[in-house]
Design a protein around this motif. Structure first.
Motif: not given
Lengths: 366, 247, 300
Positions: B199-210, B231-235
């Motif tokens: 799967l390659l997913v575009i997503e705006h919902n951070m909780r979902v994608i994380m 984690e790395t990307v989020r920070n």
């Protein structure tokens, strides 16, 4: 679940079979009971066929073909050319403008007719395949108007081609008197067999992959492509199927009318070309029975009332198209389907609600 | 082992607007990768480039070591690389079952198979997948009658029916009732684990994608900003900047 | 084939065809401009386009023949009458199909096309009609090239109409409202433009332009009830080549089509001239689409 369960519930099987049998008996007996109207009945079946074929393109696939009349005309001309060509010289025959009568024996006549109609149908299929390569890549407006152009171009070309009689048209060979059965009766049954063959072929095709594929193209062609559907192949096959039966209808009409004029009989955009669209829309495009119902209603109306219009029929035809398209676009069967969707199988399966909300549970619940 | 999908230095401009600039990413067989980025950062453009909806200006796109950038949409789809649409697209006048049936794989289509009926296996699989997304009861309704969220589920089920190797999902949870999101997530994971679909997913919902993705790419202004574990990307301060409009 | 050789050996004949083509193209440009207007603003392919031309021609013809009105005077009258007919058509039929699918709009305007074609056939009969202007011709190159003064007059008048139209679209309030609606109907509506009125006016304006063109046609060329469809197809072809909202492109393609038709008629024979027009449309559509498909696009 089985295929039968998933398929739409068409009602009790016996009643359907009874309906078909009743229609069959009425159709077979019609020429015996009403001998005066045999020609009109034959035309009814022809109209059913061309409407069914148009529906494949315009109704089921969403490609508004104003060019189906091309296959009608090609079938008509090809049938007669073969009928004549098997036993005589076509060029000399047409040059005589009907002055050169071909006296065919019964066998010769029917062999010529049969070979001619099949040749015409195959030619139409080949033509649809070739034209389809370019035309079926066009969408929406462009396809509609492009095919409109094709239809008129075909008429103009036929009207300029001396070998098939150019503007003065062509006369199919005379029906042999020795045949022992009335000419119109023969063509009535031919048209009836054609209509039955067309109906059941299309009925079978629309249930399978072909039917759903062209429906998918109608609903969203980009999505169909994104799902890997061979859209070009399906579209081409659809046009070929449509052309095949339309060409047979053309071959029959040419012989019933007995004179092929390039603009008003063969490539008759203003009559057959428009009728096939109008009948389908009137009956309900995209439905199985719509074209049949539409053709019947249209034909009966035309026969009953149009003689009173004294030449204003075609004005009325234009008006009728506008009114039906604008105010009654779903057509008779479409209207009924919207009114009682559950009769057409559009139902919620109550017994299955709530089941399988959890993907982990899937499998083995049927 | 080479990655399943390999995007190398892809650029795409619309007129003067550089929608994608020099983007490279890899997705390994069997993984779930995510793409995030603010609106207009070129995520959907990248999807369109991959599936062949428009030509790319520069770069190469390889799927199972085969170059895609000159193929057209249906050819790419038949190779097992499928996408769903942000504005959900289903066949509205057809019933759910019909939507499913016609979505079966089309890789080996002949005249005979085109005119054939659907077989028992097709019906069975359609029913199973409809059950998976909870639409079995509505299988005989016209797809256009379904709610937006249900249409989204149907589109997902249709994609599975096509038996793809890899699925590109464009905002699968957008417009879906929050209570249904968890159910959808489970189904995505199920498709990945049990059906082996990458799967390659575009997503705006951070909780979902994380929680879903193993690796995430972040795009901004058409360029690749950051990549790595969630984690790395989020920070990453650049990512935070891009989202909060730091530029 | 002899004719092709004739063209090569005798350049004045070729020149004659080019001039005739351009003079004819002026009329095509008017009808095509109107079609592009309706297409761009209302997203309707107006199949009844050619019938507006034909109606304008018959109105001018009837006025001159039975009312004794000078044929030049028929042009504004035909334009005004067609504006009224177009406006009426909008308020009875067209407004119902503006937001509907293309099937509906194509078929409904096609129905109107048949309606008017047959109506004129009932009233005037299927004969070919023309008005005698009483003007002569200019001759050049030992009379090998002749230019009808009526056709030149018609061409000039078409030019005048085009200029007036351009000024109207640029500077009048209605013209601006039309252009705004073409760009974004919803935004125009929000900003207080009465789009329904704009649509009605646009449709009427298109009919009026065609009506004027028709009145020129009956003077400089000929009309008959069944010629509408070919004008529709010509307009459509021109718009497909030129694109929407491209007036210079429309004019150039219209001249091109006019010249191509003249050449086709001369080399293939007059009986194939109409077939050429229709086949040209098909060829152009298919060629454009194949070109787009190589760029992974389709004609939309």
């Amino acid at each position: 679940m089985s295929a039968a369960q998933l398929a739409t519930a068409a009602g009790p099987k016996a009643r359907v079979a009874g309906g078909y049998t009743a229609l069959l008996i009425v159709s077979l007996l019609a020429p015996l009971v009403f001998p005066a109207y045999v020609t009109q009945f034959a035309f009814l079946w022809v109209l059913v066929v061309i409407a069914l074929c148009w529906n494949v393109m315009g109704g089921e696939m969403g490609y508004n073909s104003f060019g189906n009349i091309v296959f009608f005309g090609v079938g008509m001309y090809a049938t007669s050319v073969v009928q004549v060509g098997l036993y005589g010289d076509v060029g000399a025959y047409t040059a005589a403008k009907g002055g050169l009568a071909l006296d065919l024996t019964v066998t010769q006549y029917f062999v010529g007719l049969g070979v001619g109609m099949f040749a015409g149908a195959l030619l139409a299929v080949a033509l649809a395949g070739i034209l389809g390569l370019g035309m079926l890549g066009l969408r929406g407006h462009y396809f509609a108007i492009g095919t409109l152009g094709l239809g008129i171009a075909a008429a103009e070309l036929a009207a300029g081609w001396d070998w098939i009689g150019a503007g003065s048209g062509m006369v199919p060979p005379n029906y042999p008197d020795a045949a022992g059965i009335d000419r119109t009766t023969v063509f009535y049954y031919l048209a009836f067999i054609l209509a039955v063959a067309t109906f059941f072929t299309l009925k079978r095709l629309r249930r399978g992959r072909f039917g759903l594929a062209i429906n998918a193209i109608r609903d969203d062609e980009d999505k169909a492509e994104a799902m890997g559907l061979h859209t070009t192949r399906y579209k081409t096959v659809a046009w070929c199927v449509s052309a095949f039966f339309t060409a047979f209808a053309g071959g029959i009409v040419g012989n019933i009318v007995g004179f092929i004029d390039p603009r008003t009989v063969a490539f008759a955009g203003v009559t057959y070309g428009v009728w096939m669209v109008l009948m389908t829309v009137l009956g309900g495009k995209g439905t199985l029975w719509g074209p049949v119902v539409g053709a019947a209603v249209f034909h009966v109306t035309q026969e009953l009332f149009w003689t009173y219009l004294l030449g204003w029929q075609r004005v009325a035809l234009g008006l009728l198209i506008v009114l039906i398209v604008v105010f009654f676009p779903k057509g008779i069967v479409g209207y009924i389907r919207d009114k009682w969707p559950e009769k057409f199988g559009y139902t919620v399966d109550e017994s299955a609600t709530g089941a399988a909300a959890d993907p982990a549970q899937q499998g083995g619940t049927r | 082992m080479s990655p399943l999908l390999e995007v190398n230095n892809v650029s795409k401009a619309f007129g003067g607007v550089q929608a994608n600039h020099d983007i490279s990413l890899q997705v390994a067989d069997g993984e779930i990768a995510g793409i995030i980025g603010p609106n207009g950062s070129g995520k959907t453009t990248l999807f369109n480039s991959i599936v062949g909806a428009h030509p790319i200006d520069r770069g190469s796109i390889k799927f199972r070591d085969e170059e895609l950038s000159r193929l057209r949409v249906p050819h790419i789809a038949r190779r097992g690389l499928l996408r769903t649409f942000q504005q959900t697209r289903i066949y509205k006048q057809m019933t759910c079952v019909e939507n499913m049936l016609i979505s079966r794989p089309h890789a080996n289509e002949t005249l005979g198979s085109m005119l054939a009926d659907f077989d028992e296996a097709d019906y069975r699989e359609a029913g199973e997948l409809l059950e998976l997304v909870g639409l079995y009861a509505k299988r005989n309704l016209q797809a256009g009658e379904l709610s937006f969220g249900q249409q989204k589920l149907l589109e997902f089920a249709m994609a599975l029916m096509n038996n793809p190797k890899m699925l590109l999902l464009d905002e699968p949870t957008a417009g879906i009732n929050p209570t249904l999101i968890n159910g959808l997530l489970e189904r995505l994971v199920y498709a990945n684990r049990e059906l082996g679909i990458t799967l390659l997913v575009i997503e705006h919902n951070m909780r979902v994608i994380m929680s879903l993705a193993q690796r995430i790419y972040c795009l901004a202004h058409g360029q690749l900003l950051a990549e790595g574990a969630p984690e790395t990307v989020r920070n990453d301060p650049r990512v935070i900047d891009a989202y909060l409009g730091g530029q | 084939m002899d004719n092709i050789q004739l063209l090569i050996e005798t350049p004045p004949f070729a020149l004659q065809l080019v001039i005739e083509g351009v003079l004819l193209g002026g009329i095509f440009a008017l009808a095509a401009y109107g079609m592009a207007l309706v297409w761009g603003v209302m997203n309707i392919i107006n199949i009844v386009q050619g019938e507006w031309v034909m109606l304008g021609g018959f109105i001018a013809f009837a006025l001159a023949q039975w009312g004794g009105v000078p044929s030049l005077f028929g042009i504004p009258v035909a334009a005004a009458a067609l504006f009224a007919i177009g406006w009426l058509a909008y308020h009875t039929i067209i407004f119902r199909i503006v937001d509907r699918d293309l099937f509906t709009s194509i078929l409904a305007t096609f129905g109107l096309s048949i309606l008017f074609q047959q109506l004129m056939n009932q009233i005037f009969g299927a004969d070919v009609r023309t008005l005698e202007s009483g003007l002569g011709s200019w001759y050049f190159f030992n009379s090998m090239v002749s230019i009808s003064q009526t056709k030149v007059l018609g061409f000039v008048l078409a030019g005048v109409i085009a200029v007036v139209l351009t000024i109207f679209m640029r500077s009048s309030r209605m013209g601006q409202a039309i252009r705004a609606t073409a760009q974004n109907a919803r935004a125009a509506r929000i900003l207080g433009i009465d789009t329904d009125r704009v649509y009605a006016f646009t449709y009427g304006l298109n009919a009026a332009v065609c009506g004027a063109a028709g009145a020129i046609v009956v003077m400089a060329f000929t009309i008959h009830p069944y010629q509408g469809l070919i004008y529709t197809v010509r307009s459509f072809t021109i718009v497909v080549i030129a694109g929407l909202g491209n007036l210079p492109g429309v004019i150039a393609s219209a001249f091109g089509l006019g010249i191509a038709e003249q050449y086709a008629g001369f080399t293939l024979g007059a009986e194939f001239q109409n077939a050429f027009v229709f086949l040209l449309l098909v060829v152009i559509l298919v060629a454009r689409n194949l070109k787009l498909q190589r760029r992974r696009e389709v004609l939309r």
